[in-house]
Design a protein around this motif. Sequence first.
Motif, PDB file in Angstrom:
ATOM      1  N   ARG A 224      65.232  63.289  63.114  1.00 50.13           N
ATOM      2  CA  ARG A 224      66.108  62.223  63.601  1.00 50.13           C
ATOM      3  C   ARG A 224      66.450  61.310  62.424  1.00 50.13           C
ATOM      4  N   LEU A 225      67.726  60.963  62.316  1.00 51.58           N
ATOM      5  CA  LEU A 225      68.180  60.141  61.212  1.00 51.58           C
ATOM      6  C   LEU A 225      67.659  58.715  61.351  1.00 51.58           C
ATOM      7  N   ALA A 226      67.167  58.157  60.238  1.00 47.13           N
ATOM      8  CA  ALA A 226      66.643  56.794  60.257  1.00 47.13           C
ATOM      9  C   ALA A 226      66.846  56.161  58.893  1.00 47.13           C
ATOM     10  N   ALA A 227      66.897  54.825  58.879  1.00 44.55           N
ATOM     11  CA  ALA A 227      66.897  54.069  57.631  1.00 44.55           C
ATOM     12  C   ALA A 227      65.460  53.663  57.319  1.00 44.55           C
ATOM     13  N   ARG A 228      65.106  53.664  56.048  1.00 45.69           N
ATOM     14  CA  ARG A 228      63.727  53.363  55.674  1.00 45.69           C
ATOM     15  C   ARG A 228      63.387  51.887  55.901  1.00 45.69           C
ATOM     16  N   ALA A 229      64.339  51.001  55.638  1.00 44.28           N
ATOM     17  CA  ALA A 229      64.097  49.572  55.849  1.00 44.28           C
ATOM     18  C   ALA A 229      64.164  49.260  57.348  1.00 44.28           C
ATOM     19  N   PRO A 230      63.132  48.653  57.930  1.00 41.44           N
ATOM     20  CA  PRO A 230      63.108  48.408  59.386  1.00 41.44           C
ATOM     21  C   PRO A 230      64.325  47.655  59.912  1.00 41.44           C
ATOM     22  N   ALA A 231      64.753  46.601  59.223  1.00 45.21           N
ATOM     23  CA  ALA A 231      65.891  45.822  59.717  1.00 45.21           C
ATOM     24  C   ALA A 231      67.165  46.660  59.743  1.00 45.21           C
ATOM     25  N   LEU A 232      67.388  47.421  58.667  1.00 47.52           N
ATOM     26  CA  LEU A 232      68.570  48.283  58.619  1.00 47.52           C
ATOM     27  C   LEU A 232      68.465  49.416  59.631  1.00 47.52           C
ATOM     28  N   ASP A 233      67.242  49.901  59.856  1.00 49.88           N
ATOM     29  CA  ASP A 233      67.072  50.981  60.829  1.00 49.88           C
ATOM     30  C   ASP A 233      67.407  50.518  62.238  1.00 49.88           C
ATOM     31  N   ARG A 234      67.061  49.274  62.559  1.00 48.73           N
ATOM     32  CA  ARG A 234      67.409  48.766  63.897  1.00 48.73           C
ATOM     33  C   ARG A 234      68.919  48.763  64.080  1.00 48.73           C
ATOM     34  N   ASP A 235      69.655  48.332  63.049  1.00 51.49           N
ATOM     35  CA  ASP A 235      71.120  48.330  63.141  1.00 51.49           C
ATOM     36  C   ASP A 235      71.664  49.756  63.240  1.00 51.49           C
ATOM     37  N   LEU A 236      71.098  50.682  62.439  1.00 50.73           N
ATOM     38  CA  LEU A 236      71.557  52.071  62.462  1.00 50.73           C
ATOM     39  C   LEU A 236      71.292  52.711  63.819  1.00 50.73           C
ATOM     40  N   GLN A 237      70.092  52.523  64.376  1.00 51.97           N
ATOM     41  CA  GLN A 237      69.771  53.122  65.669  1.00 51.97           C
ATOM     42  C   GLN A 237      70.652  52.565  66.772  1.00 51.97           C
ATOM     43  N   ALA A 238      70.983  51.279  66.687  1.00 52.66           N
ATOM     44  CA  ALA A 238      71.876  50.696  67.700  1.00 52.66           C
ATOM     45  C   ALA A 238      73.256  51.331  67.624  1.00 52.66           C
ATOM     46  N   MET A 239      73.750  51.569  66.403  1.00 53.22           N
ATOM     47  CA  MET A 239      75.033  52.249  66.235  1.00 53.22           C
ATOM     48  C   MET A 239      74.995  53.656  66.809  1.00 53.22           C
ATOM     49  N   LEU A 240      73.917  54.394  66.509  1.00 50.25           N
ATOM     50  CA  LEU A 240      73.808  55.774  66.995  1.00 50.25           C
ATOM     51  C   LEU A 240      73.734  55.809  68.514  1.00 50.25           C
ATOM     52  N   GLU A 241      73.012  54.868  69.117  1.00 46.58           N
ATOM     53  CA  GLU A 241      72.884  54.838  70.567  1.00 46.58           C
ATOM     54  C   GLU A 241      74.219  54.509  71.233  1.00 46.58           C
ATOM     55  N   ARG A 242      74.964  53.578  70.656  1.00 46.44           N
ATOM     56  CA  ARG A 242      76.275  53.253  71.231  1.00 46.44           C
ATOM     57  C   ARG A 242      77.195  54.471  71.188  1.00 46.44           C
ATOM     58  N   ALA A 243      77.132  55.221  70.088  1.00 45.69           N
ATOM     59  CA  ALA A 243      77.969  56.416  69.980  1.00 45.69           C
ATOM     60  C   ALA A 243      77.514  57.486  70.967  1.00 45.69           C
ATOM     61  N   ARG A 244      76.198  57.702  71.078  1.00 44.22           N
ATOM     62  CA  ARG A 244      75.684  58.743  71.994  1.00 44.22           C
ATOM     63  C   ARG A 244      76.022  58.433  73.445  1.00 44.22           C
ATOM     64  N   SER A 245      75.880  57.166  73.818  1.00 46.93           N
ATOM     65  CA  SER A 245      76.083  56.783  75.218  1.00 46.93           C
ATOM     66  C   SER A 245      77.547  56.684  75.593  1.00 46.93           C
ATOM     67  N   GLY A 246      78.419  56.656  74.595  1.00 49.57           N
ATOM     68  CA  GLY A 246      79.839  56.510  74.874  1.00 49.57           C
ATOM     69  C   GLY A 246      80.260  55.067  75.021  1.00 49.57           C
ATOM     70  N   ALA A 247      79.312  54.120  74.767  1.00 46.02           N
ATOM     71  CA  ALA A 247      79.657  52.704  74.853  1.00 46.02           C
ATOM     72  C   ALA A 247      80.693  52.327  73.804  1.00 46.02           C
ATOM     73  N   SER A 248      80.690  53.072  72.689  1.00 42.85           N
ATOM     74  CA  SER A 248      81.674  52.831  71.636  1.00 42.85           C
ATOM     75  C   SER A 248      82.319  54.154  71.248  1.00 42.85           C
ATOM     76  N   LEU A 249      83.636  54.231  71.452  1.00 45.84           N
ATOM     77  CA  LEU A 249      84.371  55.424  71.060  1.00 45.84           C
ATOM     78  C   LEU A 249      84.971  55.276  69.668  1.00 45.84           C
ATOM     79  N   GLU A 250      84.950  54.052  69.134  1.00 45.24           N
ATOM     80  CA  GLU A 250      85.454  53.803  67.787  1.00 45.24           C
ATOM     81  C   GLU A 250      84.363  54.094  66.760  1.00 45.24           C
ATOM     82  N   ALA A 251      84.774  54.472  65.578  1.00 46.43           N
ATOM     83  CA  ALA A 251      83.808  54.664  64.503  1.00 46.43           C
ATOM     84  C   ALA A 251      83.229  53.324  64.082  1.00 46.43           C
ATOM     85  N   SER A 252      81.944  53.288  63.803  1.00 47.96           N
ATOM     86  CA  SER A 252      81.296  52.082  63.306  1.00 47.96           C
ATOM     87  C   SER A 252      80.629  52.419  61.981  1.00 47.96           C
TER      88      SER A 252
END
Length: 376
Positions: A224-252
């Motif tokens: 599973r893709l992750a960022a090594r820095a915890p703060a950046l990883d939280r932002d990255l995981q939120a982006m991935l979840e929005r894309a997976r769930s369809g909450a965001s159809l635009e590229a982020s």
Amino acid sequence: MADRISDSDFLQALYDTALYSGDWRPALTLSAELLASAEISLSAVDGPDFVTWETTKRLLSDEALDRYARHYGALDPKMRLLSRGGGGFVFNDSAYFDDAFVSRDPFYQEFTRWVGTRYTLDMALGPEPGRSVFLAANRTAEQGPFQPSSELTFAGIAGHIGRVHSLRVRLDDAQAKARYAEAALDGLAYGLIVLDADGRAVLVNGRARRLIGEGGALELRQNRLAARAPALDRDLQAMLERARSGASLEASSIRLPGPGDAALIVWVVRLPASSPLAARDAPGVLVMIGDSGVRGRVRRDDLIKIYALTPAEADLALALSGGLTLRDAAAERGVAYVTARSQLYAILEKTGVHRQADLTRLIGALPGAILSDPGG
């Protein structure tokens, strides 16, 4: 025939071993036992060439196969009957060639008598592009001719082998295309990762593997893709979840530290289930990773040919597209600033753009800009 192979040994050897590994020998060996034959082989007529690619080699030695391919195949009297019979036609030579014919036929007297294969069953398994494929079973004179019951068994075996061969051809074709696609993706200057609906990586191109393997800002944790820095990883995981769930159809996108002074820009976009890249017909996520420290393959010769730039103008255009200011590019190339400015005006006129920023975008949009430098 199905009752005779109900122990599944034949089907297992065929659908497991032959289909997935390309090893036909176990299935052919079991086929010979089911038919009480001395030999069984798979062959193809490819244009003018006759090729036997698998046999139990009980009677057909490499020398015999070579002689048949070079000379005796052209004398084989059954081939014209097989070609007329079409798919599903089982040729039993004892029904067509009596002892009188065999005693005077050069193929039987010079080849089969030498090899020891007096009787044969043959069936075309179906045409491929440019060639026809055949299954053959042979008996010695001592074993005697094949009976009608053996023809039924042979037809059943040939049906299974024909289906598996067809699947194998398609599998080989798909694997070859996959290798070509993988090579093309590995040539990109940016990283590309496809995540399935569960967030697991199902495709990682060469550039992404290198970025992850360099121990930088990104990693794969349990695929599973992750960022090594915890703060950046939280932002990255939120982006991935929005894309997976369809909450965001635009590229982020998100900016991460890259190798040295470079930066990584990670784009995330949802893959619909209908996308060819989506795994198992389920929505997924496409991740693209741009590395500011990596330049593409746009070369001075490309700009000279496409836009009729002079070599000096092409060098300046590449320097500017790489991020240098006009003054820095002039100093790097050892020319006066006014000379570089005159060259820039000529470049803008020839390329049809009006500003240096437009020139940078123009060069970045060329196909070579997305291909990695083989030496980089």
